[in-house]
Design an enzyme around this catalytic site. Structure first.
Site, PDB file in Angstrom:
ATOM      1  N   GLY A  21       0.833  -1.196   0.000  1.00 19.36           N
ATOM      2  CA  GLY A  21       0.000   0.000   0.000  1.00 19.36           C
ATOM      3  C   GLY A  21       0.869   1.246   0.000  1.00 19.36           C
ATOM      4  N   GLY A  32       0.662   8.381   3.450  1.00 17.76           N
ATOM      5  CA  GLY A  32       1.212   9.720   3.401  1.00 17.76           C
ATOM      6  C   GLY A  32       2.715   9.721   3.612  1.00 17.76           C
ATOM      7  N   GLY A  59       4.795   7.176   2.681  1.00 12.25           N
ATOM      8  CA  GLY A  59       5.449   6.572   1.536  1.00 12.25           C
ATOM      9  C   GLY A  59       4.932   5.160   1.323  1.00 12.25           C
ATOM     10  N   PRO A  60       5.496   4.420   0.364  1.00 10.86           N
ATOM     11  CA  PRO A  60       5.032   3.066   0.067  1.00 10.86           C
ATOM     12  C   PRO A  60       5.461   2.054   1.125  1.00 10.86           C
ATOM     13  CG  PRO A  60       6.927   3.612  -1.294  1.00 10.86           C
ATOM     14  CD  PRO A  60       6.568   4.864  -0.546  1.00 10.86           C
ATOM     15  N   VAL A  61       4.662   0.989   1.257  1.00  8.25           N
ATOM     16  CA  VAL A  61       4.953  -0.092   2.199  1.00  8.25           C
ATOM     17  C   VAL A  61       5.096  -1.393   1.407  1.00  8.25           C
ATOM     18  CG1 VAL A  61       4.212  -1.337   4.256  1.00  8.25           C
ATOM     19  CG2 VAL A  61       3.634   1.083   3.990  1.00  8.25           C
ATOM     20  N   ASP A  88      -4.667  10.360  12.821  1.00  6.94           N
ATOM     21  CA  ASP A  88      -4.946   9.849  11.479  1.00  6.94           C
ATOM     22  C   ASP A  88      -5.575   8.457  11.537  1.00  6.94           C
ATOM     23  OD1 ASP A  88      -5.059  10.211   8.758  1.00  6.94           O
ATOM     24  OD2 ASP A  88      -3.022   9.525   8.369  1.00  6.94           O
TER      25      ASP A  88
END
Length: 415
Positions: free
Chosen positions: A101, A104, A106-108, A219
């Site tokens: 995924g 905010g 960055g990519p995982v 969040d």
């Protein structure tokens, strides 16, 4: 004869020195073992308390030497440090096929370490620069200061040149948004959904009330809820979280979060308290129950904004229509679902002080405690176009500060 007999009976002169030599050797051996063990323990303590040079330099550069001293003295020393090459190899050079995924931060990516352990590697987008570094350090410090079964566990981090990465335990069922937003064909019955709702509530209760630090996540949303192999939820992504002083009712800060989940007093005036997380939790409960996004512009206008549409159904005694159609086909106990939705509306109340603390929410969910009062109309903006210009001043007047005034002038709905 008598003298000779005495000579025979008397002990040999060599026995006593032999015993003394053996005892000395044994004592010397035991002393050596004790010294060796002591040195091993000292080395282990020093190794455990060692902070990687790269990470220490990052903290000093970001916060200054004086502020970094306090930062580095905490539980940051307890996590593992990974070099960039190891994580690059584990994720197969951050192969898009391993992408779990994008948030905010960055990519995982899904990764597999050399010992066979699966991990989730969160990689800071390089263009984030200084703001990203602050979020990186905030998340490292935050998550190493807390521990709970409904919070994601940080295994380690990496700071190598411009690279900033966080290494988490891998969650087999990934994030909640993949199921709630229809990106997966997986169906969850009400018992599993209720388990997820309660787990999120308990995680938030720990952050707000039971952890050594009073923490506001800022969040809470479906993509930040991770699910293990048994669909137990864990709250993740603490990059925007804030430590909260015990003697302050709220913090004044700039907005950071996700619109659609944000409490009005925070979005409009920057007034942040744990009640902002509680508002987000209310939106999330409605999403889990209905299996739809909080904002969907592809739907008819009156259905586009979930809290607003849900309240209209609630006023008409038709709230059950909001439930996921697949769940209605599968069957569920209606009063249990209705109670969860009632609790969601309590969390969405316009005045922050009217939203119950998470400990009360957990009690209402798990002990079936009945609500004393009906919830008020949720706080949301009327998005229909108007003739007059809408300014931030008029919006603020519509939502008076719940933290600066004891009086409110909101009418209860009639049913």
């Amino acid at each position: 004869m008598r003298l000779r007999a005495l000579q025979v009976i008397s002990p040999t002169p060599y026995v006593l020195p032999m015993k003394s030599s053996s005892s000395s050797a044994l004592l010397f051996f035991l002393g050596g073992v004790i010294v060796f063990l002591f040195l091993v323990i000292v080395l282990l303590i020093l190794w455990k308390n060692k902070i990687p040079k790269e990470l220490g330099n990052l903290v000093v550069r970001s916060r200054g030497r004086k502020a970094s001293k306090d930062f580095l003295s905490g539980n940051l020393r307890t996590i593992s440090y990974f070099d960039f090459h190891t994580l690059k190899k584990a994720t197969k050079n951050f192969n898009p096929a391993n992408l779990l995924g994008v948030g905010g931060f960055g990519p995982v990516y899904r990764g597999k370490l050399q010992d066979g352990t699966f991990v989730a590697v969160k990689k800071l987008s390089l263009e984030k620069s200084q703001q990203g570094e602050s979020e990186f350090l905030a998340e490292v410090r935050m998550i190493t200061s807390i521990q709970h079964k409904n919070l994601v566990r940080l295994l380690g981090c990496c700071s190598d040149g411009p690279q900033r990465l966080l290494v988490y335990e891998y969650m087999k069922n990934k994030s909640l948004d993949l199921i709630v937003y229809g990106k997966s064909d997986q169906y969850l019955n009400w018992n599993t959904r209720f388990q997820i709702i309660v787990g999120i509530a308990r995680g938030l209760q720990y952050l707000h009330e039971d952890s050594p630090l009073r923490i506001v996540h800022r969040d809470i949303k479906a993509s930040n809820i991770l699910l293990d192999e048994k669909f137990q939820p864990r709250i993740g992504d603490f990059g925007l979280a804030r430590f909260f002083p015990e003697d302050q009712a709220y913090l004044s800060t700039t907005f950071a979060g996700t619109l659609g989940y944000t409490a009005p007093e925070y979005a409009i005036r920057g007034e942040l308290s744990e009640k902002a997380d509680i508002y987000s939790f209310g939106v999330l409960v409605l999403e889990i129950t209905s299996c739809r996004k909080n904002t969907d512009l592809t739907l008819p206008s009156e259905m586009q904004y979930l809290p607003e549409y849900a309240w209209k159904l609630y006023e008409r005694s038709r709230i059950i229509e909001l439930v996921d159609p697949r769940m209605r086909e599968d069957g569920f106990i209606e009063k249990d679902v209705l109670q969860a939705m009632d609790i969601a509306f309590l969390c969405l109340q316009p005045h922050a002080n009217l939203r119950p603390p998470m400990s009360e929410i957990v009690a209402m969910l798990t002990c079936k405690v009945e609500m004393v009062e009906r919830p008020m109309r949720p706080a949301f903006l009327d998005r229909r176009p108007k003739k007059e210009n809408l300014s931030w001043d008029t919006i603020s007047e519509a939502f008076p500060s719940p933290l600066r005034s004891d009086s409110i002038s909101l009418s209860r709905p009639t049913k």
